[in-house]
Enzyme design. Structure first.
Site, PDB file in Angstrom:
ATOM      1  N   GLU A  44       0.835  -1.196   0.000  1.00  0.00           N
ATOM      2  CA  GLU A  44       0.000   0.000   0.000  1.00  0.00           C
ATOM      3  C   GLU A  44       0.879   1.257   0.000  1.00  0.00           C
ATOM      4  O   GLU A  44       1.845   1.347   0.756  1.00  0.00           O
ATOM      5  CB  GLU A  44      -0.895   0.000   1.240  1.00  0.00           C
ATOM      6  CG  GLU A  44      -1.837   1.192   1.323  1.00  0.00           C
ATOM      7  CD  GLU A  44      -2.633   1.224   2.626  1.00  0.00           C
ATOM      8  OE1 GLU A  44      -3.655   1.916   2.660  1.00  0.00           O
ATOM      9  OE2 GLU A  44      -2.214   0.554   3.597  1.00  0.00           O
ATOM     10  N   LYS A 117     -10.002   2.509  -1.913  1.00  0.00           N
ATOM     11  CA  LYS A 117     -10.166   1.919  -0.585  1.00  0.00           C
ATOM     12  C   LYS A 117     -11.492   2.332   0.040  1.00  0.00           C
ATOM     13  O   LYS A 117     -11.810   3.525   0.125  1.00  0.00           O
ATOM     14  CB  LYS A 117      -8.993   2.372   0.299  1.00  0.00           C
ATOM     15  CG  LYS A 117      -8.919   1.732   1.670  1.00  0.00           C
ATOM     16  CD  LYS A 117      -7.610   2.156   2.328  1.00  0.00           C
ATOM     17  CE  LYS A 117      -7.414   1.544   3.706  1.00  0.00           C
ATOM     18  NZ  LYS A 117      -6.109   1.904   4.288  1.00  0.00           N
ATOM     19  N   CYS A 154      -5.599  -2.813   2.498  1.00  0.00           N
ATOM     20  CA  CYS A 154      -5.271  -2.719   3.921  1.00  0.00           C
ATOM     21  C   CYS A 154      -6.470  -2.867   4.866  1.00  0.00           C
ATOM     22  O   CYS A 154      -6.934  -3.969   5.093  1.00  0.00           O
ATOM     23  CB  CYS A 154      -4.495  -1.446   4.204  1.00  0.00           C
ATOM     24  SG  CYS A 154      -3.539  -1.514   5.756  1.00  0.00           S
TER      25      CYS A 154
END
Length: 295
Positions: A44, A117, A154
């Site tokens: 990431e 995300k 993540c």
């Protein structure tokens, strides 16, 4: 489509300048290609130090558009080496509108797709809500020449709903570019519990959905820019598991490493026949999952 998919994770430190970090990534990508990789996953925000440890509007200057410098760099590598690369960057979508975005570059250098995300943390040392707008592209796999990729990022890795929706939409593999680590002051027992929980939840996504899972984390101690905390020691431990959560390949905590593996494409079909979780889901009884809490 070949019977096997050769994959690689690039576990690296990301605490240099953008050019230093991308140059490090390039060397590892070339090494992964030399080992036969067709699909390569980076950590990431791999071109930047983890700036979200503090709140500072000046860091918005680090954001870039798509296409932009990082996608152009990765696209040229993908085209030269004829590999699919999954990268991650701080996206400037518009003035005052920013995302934490994963990008997928095809073998010919074209942009196959992107994922913004969806779950954004806001914890000490991880002040991402200040910087990132939650994603609005949904949980849609990205079609590539190596298959349909369920790319998540993540904090998404803790949510079974995200993995499930990617699986239901036809993802053939789940990928998690990640930046997660320990508070250096934490007791060793607590560090162990955190790491084990992180591995366990993602292995469970593999089991529950009958899919291989690729997880790529950064490594190294990155001091907090504000000097108000001890920083974050990113714990590495990138790994690849199969559709029963079985270990296939993994790296250590502080190891700069290219992690390679060969995935058998037919294995998900085989596992889903003997563990038919998708068949036995009670979709008629799950309406309350869309509620925040059952008061």
């Amino acid at each position: 489509m070949p019977d096997y998919l050769n994959v690689a994770l690039i576990q690296q430190p990301c605490n240099g300048t953008r050019q230093e970090n991308l140059s490090r990534s390039e060397r590892a990508i070339r090494a992964a290609k030399a080992q036969g990789a067709d699909l390569i996953l980076l950590p990431e925000l791999h071109s930047l130090p983890y700036f979200c440890q503090t709140v500072d509007p000046a860091y918005f200057d680090l954001a870039e558009p798509i296409p932009g410098p990082t996608t152009d760099f990765l696209a040229a590598l993908a085209d030269e080496l004829k590999v699919v690369i999954v990268g991650s960057l701080f996206e400037k979508r518009a003035c005052g509108l920013y995302h934490n975005t994963a990008v997928v570059l095809e073998r010919d250098g074209s942009l196959a797709g992107k994922y913004r995300k969806m779950h954004i943390p806001d914890d000490p040392g991880y002040y991402e809500k200040f910087y990132f707008t939650p994603g609005d592209l949904g949980f849609a796999p990205i079609a590539t020449s190596v298959g349909k990729l369920g790319v998540l990022v993540c904090w998404d890795q803790w949510y079974p709903e995200a993995a499930r929706l990617m699986a239901l939409a036809g993802a053939e593999v789940l990928l998690y570019p990640t930046a997660i680590g320990w508070d250096p002051r934490a007791e060793e027992a607590e560090k162990h519990r955190q790491l084990e929980a992180w591995q366990l939840i993602q292995r469970a996504h593999a089991v529950a959905n009958g899919l291989p899972v690729l997880v790529c984390n950064r490594i190294g101690l990155e001091p907090a820019p504000s000097a108000q905390t001890a920083g974050i020691h990113f714990w590495g431990n990138s790994f690849i598991v199969g559709p029963q959560g079985e270990w296939i390949a993994r790296a250590g905590a502080d190891e700069e490493k290219v992690v390679c593996a060969r995935l058998e494409r037919a294995r998900s079909e085989t596992i889903r026949r003997i563990w038919p979780f998708l068949r036995d889901r009670r979709i008629d009884a799950y309406a309350d999952l869309t509620r925040r809490f059952l008061d």
